[in-house]
Design a protein around this motif. Structure first.
Motif, short mmCIF file in Angstrom:
data_model
loop_
_atom_site.label_atom_id
_atom_site.label_comp_id
_atom_site.label_asym_id
_atom_site.label_seq_id
_atom_site.Cartn_x
_atom_site.Cartn_y
_atom_site.Cartn_z
N TYR A 42 1.43 4.36 -16.43
CA TYR A 42 0.58 3.78 -15.49
C TYR A 42 1.06 3.08 -14.21
N ASN A 43 2.35 2.48 -14.30
CA ASN A 43 2.94 1.86 -13.12
C ASN A 43 3.13 3.00 -12.19
N LYS A 44 3.79 4.19 -12.54
CA LYS A 44 3.92 5.24 -11.70
C LYS A 44 2.74 5.81 -10.98
N LEU A 45 1.66 5.87 -12.03
CA LEU A 45 0.51 6.16 -11.37
C LEU A 45 -0.07 5.23 -10.25
N ALA A 46 0.16 4.08 -10.64
CA ALA A 46 -0.39 3.16 -9.47
C ALA A 46 0.54 3.08 -8.30
N SER A 47 1.89 3.19 -8.50
CA SER A 47 2.67 3.31 -7.34
C SER A 47 2.30 4.36 -6.55
N TYR A 48 2.05 5.62 -6.99
CA TYR A 48 2.10 6.65 -6.25
C TYR A 48 0.63 6.62 -5.42
N LEU A 52 -0.03 6.19 -1.12
CA LEU A 52 -1.00 6.81 -0.23
C LEU A 52 -1.89 5.96 0.51
N LEU A 53 -2.20 4.81 -0.09
CA LEU A 53 -3.18 3.65 0.35
C LEU A 53 -2.67 3.37 1.62
N LYS A 54 -1.29 3.03 1.60
CA LYS A 54 -0.63 2.30 2.77
C LYS A 54 -0.14 3.10 3.67
N SER A 55 -0.36 4.47 3.70
CA SER A 55 0.38 5.34 4.65
C SER A 55 -0.42 5.52 6.00
N ASN A 56 0.28 5.46 7.00
CA ASN A 56 -0.06 5.20 8.35
C ASN A 56 -0.30 6.76 9.01
N ILE A 116 -2.99 13.14 -6.61
CA ILE A 116 -2.69 12.16 -7.51
C ILE A 116 -3.14 12.57 -8.94
N ALA A 117 -4.17 13.51 -8.93
CA ALA A 117 -4.37 13.85 -10.20
C ALA A 117 -3.24 15.08 -10.69
N THR A 118 -2.75 15.66 -9.94
CA THR A 118 -1.55 16.38 -10.05
C THR A 118 -0.54 15.55 -10.72
N THR A 143 1.47 17.11 0.50
CA THR A 143 1.55 16.71 -0.99
C THR A 143 2.77 17.28 -1.82
N LYS A 144 3.09 18.40 -1.43
CA LYS A 144 4.45 19.03 -1.84
C LYS A 144 5.69 17.75 -1.54
N HIS A 145 5.85 17.38 -0.44
CA HIS A 145 6.77 16.46 -0.17
C HIS A 145 6.61 15.08 -1.05
N GLN A 146 5.29 14.66 -1.31
CA GLN A 146 5.24 13.59 -2.04
C GLN A 146 5.50 13.62 -3.60
N LEU A 147 5.02 14.72 -4.07
CA LEU A 147 5.65 15.01 -5.55
C LEU A 147 6.96 15.29 -5.74
N LEU A 148 7.59 15.85 -4.65
CA LEU A 148 8.82 16.05 -4.62
C LEU A 148 9.77 14.61 -4.43
N ASN A 149 9.44 13.83 -3.74
CA ASN A 149 9.58 12.16 -3.71
C ASN A 149 9.42 11.39 -5.04
N ALA A 150 8.39 11.81 -5.87
CA ALA A 150 8.16 10.99 -7.01
C ALA A 150 8.93 11.70 -8.40
N ASN A 151 9.74 12.79 -7.91
CA ASN A 151 10.75 13.24 -8.90
C ASN A 151 9.86 14.34 -9.98
#
Length: 256
Positions: A42-48, A52-56, A116-118, A143-151
């Motif tokens: 759940y901590n990883k879900l919240a962090s991911y 996104l919510l903090k992204s500029n 987020i769901a993925t 999103t490809k980059h986001q998921l890659l960064n999230a391993n």
């Protein structure tokens, strides 16, 4: 106003586990839907989602769906997208539990968005091979980059029109399908009509926003009546569809 009226109806019609007499649905509700365990994931879900919510960043969106009720322009900030149209943390946790509970090996997601769901589906079972389809190329690349960064390594994102991609998909059957794409009656039923050919006895289909509009509600009613569908669960925001031949045909309305 439509959704408010629908939610009031839902509250009067819905029940919890005490109104469920199917052992299969009772176990799903008590052991998965109502599971109060605080998983470390759940901590990883919240962090991911928080990142996104903090992204500029801002992104030009190509919308092939029913359009947005919030945005007036196609240039949208990532933070606003995450806040208004991204999967909530509560639902991401639920999706994680669903994947953990059913342990699918082959999953399909229609509508990747910000992932987020993925991300939740991928963490629910690392052996789960996920294909996710996104119509907007800019969003897909982001999103490809986001998921890659999230391993995340068990997700393949395909970019293009869903109606053009799904006929070309190689797996003959899917264990889990999550539909969060074009929120219109016609598109939803088109997806269902094709994907039901790739369903097996233990498949689960999840449709997002079944009470989003009159058209989506009509699509949900058509799906419920399909002869291959045996069990459905209406949780207001998601509709669950099962094809278990050993189950008597029954429709449930469950509060989460």
């Amino acid at each position: 106003m439509f959704q408010i009226i629908e939610f009031i109806k839902f509250l009067f019609q819905s029940t919890n586990q005490h109104g469920v007499h199917s052992p299969f649905v009772f176990d799903l509700v008590t052991k998965c839907f109502y599971d109060k365990t605080h998983y470390k994931v759940y901590n990883k879900l919240a962090s991911y989602r928080s990142s996104l919510l903090k992204s500029n960043s801002k992104i030009e969106i190509t919308d092939y769906g029913s359009g947005s009720r919030v945005f007036k322009t196609n240039l949208r900030s990532i933070s606003a997208l995450a806040k208004t149209s991204g999967t909530t943390l509560k639902r991401a946790k639920l999706l994680f539990r669903i994947v953990k509970y059913f342990e699918p090996q082959q999953s399909l997601e229609l509508g990747t968005s910000l992932g987020i769901a993925t991300h939740a589906m991928a963490l629910g079972n690392t052996d789960n091979s996920i294909i996710s389809i996104e119509g907007c190329s800019n969003l897909s690349n982001f999103t490809k980059h986001q998921l890659l960064n999230a391993n995340i390594e068990n997700v393949v994102i395909k970019t293009g029109h869903i109606s053009e991609i799904i006929p070309k998909l190689k797996p003959h059957a899917y264990d889990l399908v999550f539909v969060d794409a074009n929120h219109t009656k016609e598109a939803t039923l088109d997806y269902f009509d094709f994907l039901i050919k790739k369903a097996h006895n233990d498949s689960v289909f999840i449709f997002d926003d079944i009470h989003w509009s009159k058209g989506m509600l009509e699509a949900w009613e058509v799906i419920k009546k399909h002869p291959k569908v045996t069990v459905t669960i209406d949780t207001f925001f998601w509709g669950f569809v099962f094809f278990r031949k050993e189950q008597a045909k029954e429709n449930f309305t469950i509060r989460l």
